[in-house]
Each structure stands twice: as C-alpha cells, then as structure tokens.
Design a protein around this motif. Sequence first.
Motif, PDB file in Angstrom:
ATOM      1  N   THR A  64      -3.669   6.586  -5.246  1.00 39.84           N
ATOM      2  CA  THR A  64      -2.339   5.442  -5.571  1.00 39.84           C
ATOM      3  C   THR A  64      -2.616   3.591  -5.120  1.00 39.84           C
ATOM      4  OG1 THR A  64      -0.155   6.898  -6.461  1.00 39.84           O
ATOM      5  CG2 THR A  64      -0.242   4.917  -6.236  1.00 39.84           C
ATOM      6  N   SER A  65      -3.094   2.545  -6.252  1.00 40.85           N
ATOM      7  CA  SER A  65      -2.854   1.829  -5.558  1.00 40.85           C
ATOM      8  C   SER A  65      -2.437   0.256  -6.552  1.00 40.85           C
ATOM      9  CB  SER A  65      -4.167   1.364  -5.687  1.00 40.85           C
ATOM     10  OG  SER A  65      -4.793   0.723  -6.956  1.00 40.85           O
ATOM     11  N   GLY A  66      -1.826  -0.660  -5.697  1.00 44.68           N
ATOM     12  CA  GLY A  66      -0.874  -1.395  -6.981  1.00 44.68           C
ATOM     13  C   GLY A  66      -0.493  -2.815  -6.660  1.00 44.68           C
ATOM     14  N   THR A  67       0.797  -3.247  -6.865  1.00 45.07           N
ATOM     15  CA  THR A  67       0.486  -4.581  -6.427  1.00 45.07           C
ATOM     16  C   THR A  67       2.656  -4.842  -5.677  1.00 45.07           C
ATOM     17  OG1 THR A  67      -0.524  -6.036  -8.201  1.00 45.07           O
ATOM     18  CG2 THR A  67       1.523  -6.962  -7.520  1.00 45.07           C
ATOM     19  N   VAL A  68       2.725  -5.301  -5.244  1.00 53.26           N
ATOM     20  CA  VAL A  68       4.158  -5.368  -4.820  1.00 53.26           C
ATOM     21  C   VAL A  68       5.126  -5.779  -5.086  1.00 53.26           C
ATOM     22  CG1 VAL A  68       5.132  -5.354  -2.412  1.00 53.26           C
ATOM     23  CG2 VAL A  68       3.171  -4.616  -2.247  1.00 53.26           C
ATOM     24  N   GLY A 139       7.045   3.869   2.461  1.00 49.08           N
ATOM     25  CA  GLY A 139       7.198   3.059   4.039  1.00 49.08           C
ATOM     26  C   GLY A 139       5.843   2.024   4.358  1.00 49.08           C
ATOM     27  N   GLU A 140       6.258   0.742   4.691  1.00 48.75           N
ATOM     28  CA  GLU A 140       5.700  -0.270   5.404  1.00 48.75           C
ATOM     29  C   GLU A 140       4.247   0.054   6.105  1.00 48.75           C
ATOM     30  OE1 GLU A 140       4.973  -4.504   7.379  1.00 48.75           O
ATOM     31  OE2 GLU A 140       6.521  -3.583   8.103  1.00 48.75           O
ATOM     32  N   SER A 141       4.147   1.093   7.003  1.00 47.10           N
ATOM     33  CA  SER A 141       2.978   2.184   7.898  1.00 47.10           C
ATOM     34  C   SER A 141       2.300   2.485   6.802  1.00 47.10           C
ATOM     35  CB  SER A 141       3.264   3.117   8.382  1.00 47.10           C
ATOM     36  OG  SER A 141       4.166   4.242   8.256  1.00 47.10           O
ATOM     37  N   SER A 142       2.467   2.768   5.543  1.00 48.39           N
ATOM     38  CA  SER A 142       1.982   3.626   4.560  1.00 48.39           C
ATOM     39  C   SER A 142       1.114   2.227   3.522  1.00 48.39           C
ATOM     40  CB  SER A 142       2.375   4.377   3.708  1.00 48.39           C
ATOM     41  OG  SER A 142       3.308   5.435   4.821  1.00 48.39           O
ATOM     42  N   CYS A 143       1.196   1.229   3.449  1.00 49.46           N
ATOM     43  CA  CYS A 143       0.394   0.498   2.639  1.00 49.46           C
ATOM     44  C   CYS A 143      -0.903  -0.461   3.406  1.00 49.46           C
ATOM     45  CB  CYS A 143       1.273  -0.884   1.928  1.00 49.46           C
ATOM     46  SG  CYS A 143       2.455  -0.253   1.280  1.00 49.46           S
ATOM     47  N   VAL A 144      -2.194  -0.777   2.978  1.00 48.06           N
ATOM     48  CA  VAL A 144      -2.734  -0.930   3.421  1.00 48.06           C
ATOM     49  C   VAL A 144      -2.868  -2.211   2.567  1.00 48.06           C
ATOM     50  CG1 VAL A 144      -5.693  -0.976   4.311  1.00 48.06           C
ATOM     51  CG2 VAL A 144      -3.856   0.698   4.732  1.00 48.06           C
ATOM     52  N   PRO A 145      -3.929  -3.912   2.677  1.00 48.52           N
ATOM     53  CA  PRO A 145      -3.480  -4.884   1.871  1.00 48.52           C
ATOM     54  C   PRO A 145      -5.116  -4.228   0.686  1.00 48.52           C
ATOM     55  CG  PRO A 145      -2.867  -5.837   3.662  1.00 48.52           C
ATOM     56  CD  PRO A 145      -3.023  -4.772   4.290  1.00 48.52           C
ATOM     57  N   VAL A 146      -5.554  -4.528  -0.111  1.00 50.49           N
ATOM     58  CA  VAL A 146      -6.729  -4.788  -0.488  1.00 50.49           C
ATOM     59  C   VAL A 146      -7.308  -6.026  -0.995  1.00 50.49           C
ATOM     60  CG1 VAL A 146      -7.774  -3.565  -2.714  1.00 50.49           C
ATOM     61  CG2 VAL A 146      -6.017  -2.644  -1.405  1.00 50.49           C
ATOM     62  N   PRO A 147      -8.669  -6.018  -0.390  1.00 50.89           N
ATOM     63  CA  PRO A 147      -9.242  -7.181  -0.054  1.00 50.89           C
ATOM     64  C   PRO A 147      -9.603  -7.687  -2.121  1.00 50.89           C
ATOM     65  CG  PRO A 147     -10.242  -5.929   1.007  1.00 50.89           C
ATOM     66  CD  PRO A 147      -9.806  -5.027   0.595  1.00 50.89           C
ATOM     67  N   GLU A 153      -8.077  -0.232  -9.160  1.00 55.43           N
ATOM     68  CA  GLU A 153      -9.088   1.266  -9.172  1.00 55.43           C
ATOM     69  C   GLU A 153     -10.290   2.063  -8.186  1.00 55.43           C
ATOM     70  OE1 GLU A 153     -11.305  -0.367 -11.824  1.00 55.43           O
ATOM     71  OE2 GLU A 153      -9.190  -0.982 -11.496  1.00 55.43           O
ATOM     72  N   VAL A 154     -10.754   1.425  -7.753  1.00 59.18           N
ATOM     73  CA  VAL A 154     -11.291   1.774  -6.252  1.00 59.18           C
ATOM     74  C   VAL A 154     -10.689   2.011  -5.041  1.00 59.18           C
ATOM     75  CG1 VAL A 154     -13.056   0.936  -4.795  1.00 59.18           C
ATOM     76  CG2 VAL A 154     -13.225   0.750  -7.511  1.00 59.18           C
ATOM     77  N   ALA A 155      -9.966   1.024  -5.333  1.00 55.56           N
ATOM     78  CA  ALA A 155      -8.757   0.956  -3.263  1.00 55.56           C
ATOM     79  C   ALA A 155      -8.423   1.940  -3.741  1.00 55.56           C
ATOM     80  CB  ALA A 155      -7.920  -0.416  -3.404  1.00 55.56           C
ATOM     81  N   ALA A 156      -7.593   2.362  -5.411  1.00 57.58           N
ATOM     82  CA  ALA A 156      -6.853   3.861  -5.396  1.00 57.58           C
ATOM     83  C   ALA A 156      -7.611   5.020  -4.678  1.00 57.58           C
ATOM     84  CB  ALA A 156      -6.576   4.279  -6.952  1.00 57.58           C
ATOM     85  N   LEU A 157      -8.812   5.314  -5.035  1.00 59.72           N
ATOM     86  CA  LEU A 157      -9.326   6.458  -4.322  1.00 59.72           C
ATOM     87  C   LEU A 157      -9.529   6.675  -2.636  1.00 59.72           C
ATOM     88  CD1 LEU A 157     -12.003   7.087  -7.310  1.00 59.72           C
ATOM     89  CD2 LEU A 157      -9.843   7.227  -7.429  1.00 59.72           C
TER      90      LEU A 157
END
Length: 354
Positions: A64-68, A139-147, A153-157
């Motif tokens: 999963t990816s998305g916007t905070v 949790g915050e530890s599960s979130c990684v910023p995406v450039p 959709e690529v980041a999700a995978l």
Amino acid sequence: MTTLARGLVVREPGDVTLEEITIADPAAGEVLIRVEATGICHTDVAWAAGALYSEFPVTLGHETSGTVVSVGSAVTRIAEGDRVVVALTHHCGHCLHCESGHPMLCAARTVAHPRLTWGGAALAQGFGVSGFASHVLVGESSCVPVPDSVPLEVAALVGCAIATGVGAVLNVAQVTPGARVLVIGAGGIGLSVVMGATVSGAEQIVVIEPSDVRRAHARRLGATDTLAAPCDELADLAGDGFDYVFESAGLVSTMEQAIALARRGGTVTLLGAPPPDQEFRVPALDFVASQKRLLGCITGDVSPVVDFDRYFRLYSRGLLPLDALITSSITLDRAAEMLIAGAPPGEIRVVVRP
C-alpha cells in the motif's frame, strides 16, 4: 473524531463485500493515510479463502501507498501531505532484532492493535495494514517517504513483492557477481528475484514457471533461460547444481526440489508461503554432507528506510524496472471478486486504486 472509510471486509472465507468501516484517530505515534494504490498479493487471496489464517472478519491488502492525511502528536519523521509507502515491519525500534538491523524479526511486528471497527465490532487489520480501503492507519515506523520521481502505484509494490524478492537476493542470500541462479515461480516475488539477481551481476538466471506470459516477463527482466517445468534441459543448464536457488511458489514439492537443485555448498532461499500446517522433508545425511545453506525469508529482511530508498534510486536510474510488474489496475468494488477468485492467469500484479 474517527474516520469513516470504504473498505473490503472479508466476513468469512469466500465472502467479501465493500463496506463502510470506522478507523480510530491517530494515536501519538500513528499516521493516517489516504490510500492511492494497493497491490493484490497471493497471501491476501489465501487469507480470504481461509487457507492461510483463520481470523475473520478482516480487511486485507498490504502492498500500500498513499498520501498522509494526519499524524499523531509524537510523529516527527512524517508530515501531512507526504507521499508514503507502508512497510510491513511495524517494528518497535529498540529490541535486539531492530537494533541489529533485522526489524522484520521484531516480536512487536505481529502484535494486533485494534484500531478498526465495522458495524460496531472489532475488525482485524490484515498484515497490520488493511490496504483494500480508502484509508489506512499505521505506526510511523511503518511509513517510508516516496520520492516525487516514483509513481505511487510502483511504490506500493515495494512494500511487499519487491522488498521480498529483491531483498532476498541482496540481504538474505547475498548473491555474488557471476553466480548461477535458479528461480522457481515467476509471480511478483519471483520476478523481483530476477530483477535483484540481474542487479547483483548474476551470470546465469534460470526461471521455472508454467505460465507462458510470466516466462516472457522473466526474460524481459533479465532471465537467461526459462522453462515451463523441470526437464532434461534443466539438467544441462544446472551442471552440478546452482549457486543460489530461490523458491517463490510456496509449495512443499517445489521447496524440496529447490534444495535438491542447489550445488554442494550452494544456498537455498525459501520465500513462498504454504499453509501453516505443511512441512517439507530433506534427506538428512545428504544435506549435512552437502554443506548447503537453507534460509527462510520474510519480506526480504528489509530495513525499510534504508532499503526502500535504494530500490527507488535504482528504479529512477532504470536499473530496477519495477513498473514492469504492474499488469492491470482496478477499483475497490472489482477487487472483491478478485480476492475470491484470484488474479486472472498471466497477471503479475493487479493494483487496486480506491
């Protein structure tokens, strides 16, 4: 206030409906994300069928990816408006495994945090994410910023298939340049292994996969040879066995086959997810005398902030063609039927866009 979201609820095996679910407000260290993309993984389908876990009702989806949307009072690394991918580590950050660089082994990773409800009752958060929904809370530890250069959709995978396959090569097996590699199974994870082996400089990458479409994908991503099934040609390609063998089909039979096809002193890495009650067997004395290494692999043993950034940079330079894994995109309501039936033959990763 709570967040009302739309999400796929698996009431019981084979029964999936799109429902309104309630998500709690972010606690101090939590992040609420508006979902942009979630890949359908084989483990989601297996859980929905009751073949992997028995916890129901549940909302699944974990690539999963998305916007905070909002963050808790103690969150410092992630801010509202950030583009993020969810990692499956869910780790505490201070135990032996976390501090030695193996957060996927953290005992806190699988501890349930009841944050979702449906119809006033608790709803299980599948794999700690529940990405088949309009919003997720992690949790915050599960979130990684995406450039900005990486599509969401690529980041999700990267959160599962790519982390598992590429991480298995780079972190777990540690494939060396010039190696002979065998990959059994060419779904999203197996093809990610092919990409990782290519980046690592493997000289030979052989893929066993019954699907014509997936074998073609494997060749485009760097496989030197592809076979529909083990045959005489495999013996010619293997010589005295492969340096590294990766099993991603998740079958006991192919796990045993993987061990047999490694050379003496070779390394076997098991990535597939068979039902929890299944066991595989190896000839004990032969295995001892062969000095083979047998390794398990959970999501590539990644350290997400470090490894995901590396994968994003390799993707941006054209060295990891991660977008090649995406074969179609669907909406949440169509995803309900696919969770029951599985992806159509030849699909690699179907991405759900709420």
